[in-house]
Design a protein around this motif. Structure first.
Motif, short mmCIF file in Angstrom:
data_model
loop_
_atom_site.label_atom_id
_atom_site.label_comp_id
_atom_site.label_asym_id
_atom_site.label_seq_id
_atom_site.Cartn_x
_atom_site.Cartn_y
_atom_site.Cartn_z
N LYS A 6 0.83 -1.20 0.00
CA LYS A 6 0.00 0.00 0.00
C LYS A 6 0.86 1.25 0.00
N ALA A 7 1.92 1.25 0.81
CA ALA A 7 2.82 2.41 0.88
C ALA A 7 3.52 2.62 -0.46
N LEU A 8 3.97 1.54 -1.08
CA LEU A 8 4.64 1.64 -2.37
C LEU A 8 3.69 2.19 -3.43
N ARG A 9 2.46 1.69 -3.43
CA ARG A 9 1.48 2.18 -4.40
C ARG A 9 1.17 3.65 -4.19
N GLN A 10 1.15 4.08 -2.93
CA GLN A 10 0.89 5.49 -2.64
C GLN A 10 2.02 6.35 -3.19
N VAL A 11 3.26 5.87 -3.10
CA VAL A 11 4.40 6.60 -3.68
C VAL A 11 4.21 6.72 -5.19
N TRP A 12 3.78 5.63 -5.82
CA TRP A 12 3.55 5.65 -7.27
C TRP A 12 2.48 6.67 -7.64
N VAL A 13 1.42 6.72 -6.85
CA VAL A 13 0.33 7.67 -7.13
C VAL A 13 0.83 9.10 -7.02
N VAL A 14 1.60 9.39 -5.98
CA VAL A 14 2.14 10.74 -5.80
C VAL A 14 3.05 11.11 -6.97
N GLN A 15 3.89 10.16 -7.40
CA GLN A 15 4.76 10.42 -8.55
C GLN A 15 3.95 10.68 -9.81
#
Length: 52
Positions: A6-15
């Motif tokens: 979930k944290a990794l996906r959130q980073v992807w979304v922000v990018q």
């Protein structure tokens, strides 16, 4: 889905949001910096208008 995923996906979304904001600015379409101004359907309809 794990917390790490979930944290990794959130980073992807922000990018992705940052990239979209930069593209909108480049195209002269930048608003107030909020990329949530356009809904999914509206975005898709705008993308369909662009030439390939």
């Amino acid at each position: 889905m794990s917390d790490e995923e979930k944290a990794l996906r959130q980073v992807w979304v922000v990018q992705a949001e940052r990239e979209l904001e930069a593209e909108l600015k480049f195209l002269g379409m930048a608003g107030d910096g909020n990329v949530d101004d356009m809904g999914d359907d509206e975005l898709l309809s705008e993308l369909e208008v662009l030439p390939p």
